[in-house]
Design a protein around this motif. Sequence first.
Motif, short mmCIF file in Angstrom:
data_model
loop_
_atom_site.label_atom_id
_atom_site.label_comp_id
_atom_site.label_asym_id
_atom_site.label_seq_id
_atom_site.Cartn_x
_atom_site.Cartn_y
_atom_site.Cartn_z
N VAL A 172 41.03 38.79 39.42
CA VAL A 172 41.90 38.02 38.66
C VAL A 172 41.49 38.16 37.00
CG1 VAL A 172 42.36 35.63 37.93
CG2 VAL A 172 42.04 36.22 40.29
N ILE A 173 42.77 38.83 36.35
CA ILE A 173 42.44 38.99 34.95
C ILE A 173 42.46 37.43 34.13
CG2 ILE A 173 43.11 40.10 32.89
CD1 ILE A 173 41.70 41.97 34.89
N ALA A 174 41.42 36.88 33.84
CA ALA A 174 41.36 35.54 33.56
C ALA A 174 41.12 35.61 31.94
CB ALA A 174 40.27 34.57 33.91
N SER A 175 40.30 35.20 31.19
CA SER A 175 40.19 35.53 29.70
C SER A 175 38.90 34.72 29.23
CB SER A 175 41.36 34.82 29.03
OG SER A 175 41.50 35.00 27.68
N GLY A 176 38.48 35.05 27.99
CA GLY A 176 37.55 34.39 27.42
C GLY A 176 37.90 32.96 27.06
N ALA A 177 39.15 32.70 26.94
CA ALA A 177 39.64 31.64 26.69
C ALA A 177 39.41 30.58 27.77
CB ALA A 177 41.39 31.65 26.39
N VAL B 250 37.90 38.63 35.74
CA VAL B 250 37.32 39.75 34.38
C VAL B 250 37.95 38.79 33.36
CG1 VAL B 250 38.03 41.86 33.36
CG2 VAL B 250 37.49 41.68 35.84
N CYS B 251 37.34 38.56 32.38
CA CYS B 251 37.56 37.75 31.28
C CYS B 251 37.43 38.45 29.91
CB CYS B 251 36.65 36.45 31.16
SG CYS B 251 36.59 35.82 32.78
N PRO B 252 38.66 38.94 29.43
CA PRO B 252 38.51 39.77 28.29
C PRO B 252 38.38 38.73 26.95
CG PRO B 252 40.41 40.25 29.32
CD PRO B 252 39.81 39.37 30.02
N GLY B 253 38.10 39.24 25.74
CA GLY B 253 38.30 38.55 24.58
C GLY B 253 39.41 38.85 24.01
N VAL B 254 39.58 38.93 22.56
CA VAL B 254 41.00 39.24 22.03
C VAL B 254 41.09 40.48 22.28
CG1 VAL B 254 42.39 39.28 20.08
CG2 VAL B 254 40.94 37.29 20.40
N THR B 255 42.28 40.99 22.82
CA THR B 255 42.37 42.60 23.23
C THR B 255 43.71 43.00 22.43
OG1 THR B 255 41.57 41.86 25.36
CG2 THR B 255 42.83 44.13 24.98
N ARG B 256 43.60 44.41 22.27
CA ARG B 256 44.74 44.94 21.53
C ARG B 256 45.98 45.21 22.30
NH1 ARG B 256 40.80 47.60 19.18
NH2 ARG B 256 40.68 49.70 20.05
N THR B 257 46.62 44.26 22.70
CA THR B 257 47.85 44.24 23.70
C THR B 257 49.24 43.60 22.76
OG1 THR B 257 47.66 41.85 24.68
CG2 THR B 257 46.67 43.85 25.61
N ARG B 258 50.01 43.28 23.30
CA ARG B 258 51.17 42.64 22.76
C ARG B 258 51.50 41.19 23.19
NH1 ARG B 258 54.75 45.25 19.61
NH2 ARG B 258 56.35 43.71 20.23
N LEU B 259 50.43 40.45 23.44
CA LEU B 259 50.51 39.02 23.96
C LEU B 259 50.84 38.20 22.77
CD1 LEU B 259 49.78 37.12 26.25
CD2 LEU B 259 47.49 36.96 25.15
N SER C 112 45.41 27.35 31.32
CA SER C 112 45.67 28.01 32.60
C SER C 112 44.65 29.02 32.82
CB SER C 112 46.88 28.77 31.91
OG SER C 112 46.96 29.84 31.13
N LYS C 113 43.80 29.80 31.96
CA LYS C 113 42.88 30.60 32.22
C LYS C 113 41.75 30.10 32.94
CE LYS C 113 45.40 34.48 31.13
NZ LYS C 113 45.78 35.57 32.04
N ALA C 114 41.49 28.71 32.44
CA ALA C 114 40.25 28.08 33.05
C ALA C 114 40.62 27.77 34.59
CB ALA C 114 39.87 26.92 32.37
N ALA C 115 41.95 27.69 34.95
CA ALA C 115 42.22 27.22 36.16
C ALA C 115 42.01 28.73 37.11
CB ALA C 115 43.61 26.65 36.35
#
Length: 302
Positions: free
Chosen positions: A145-150, A189-198, A164-167
Amino acid sequence: MRIPFSGPVANKRGRVVVVTGAGSGIGRAIALRQAAAGDIVIATDIDLAAAEQTVALAAGACHAYALDVRDPERWASVTESVISRVGVPDILVNNAGIAVGGAFFDQTPRDWENVMAINVHGVVHGSRVVGAKMVASGRPGHIVVIASGAAWTPNRVAPSYSASKAAALMVAESLRTDLAPRNIGVSAVCPGVTRTRLAANATLASGRDTAAAEEFRAHFADAQSRYSFATPDMVARAVQRAIRFNLAVVPVNFDATAAWVLHRLSPGLLRAICSIPTMELAQSGASLAFERLPARLSFHRD
């Protein structure tokens, strides 16, 4: 028999890997990396043309499918098609995600429903449908699951995204306890801010989609591109580590790791820090960076 601390499918060759949101960003990086490693990759995306572009870039076996992760019936259809074509998936990577920017009272129930439908229910649908096939096959498997540091970072700028990412993180941790006896690993897997188009693709809440809002979106996307610590390929490498060693939770880059440590040691301090940024500060900061800082100033070199 596998060596200790290795994942259930760590040493298998020619694995079938399903990746959601594989048409761009992190999902594309994961698909390309797994294909290059010799896996059979199923690149899914709500935008079939984007998934097909990923297939064209892949150095290995890669197949494109249109998939709206919000639709459990489409999940079932795609999964059956994949099984008929290449066999039961060995690995599922739940990557598809969206963000809505705006303060808590600016975000409508529809905003929350849209975020939860993809970031949480999409993970649930995929894990239920593909995970059930893994269990029925009696073979080892792995779900990422690609979650997030968020997930552990409360914020005033995109509260629905953090929630949503905590869930999603808790879905992964709960599923890990459930599937461990069946020799199926589960990792968040929990990325921080990543160079995407989010940021560029994010929705702005409360009717903010005006000319000023579009300018803010463009400035914020520029800041994300220039000042993010992580690249999509860094996240893809973290996914490979998670699968190889069957890791439960994997913070990816500096900001996510620092926030995770602070979350564990002093959640009150983390909340105090996270209470500082507001939409107004985010807008003025992004505009200032865009207008005043040289374009060559960034945290990376392309």
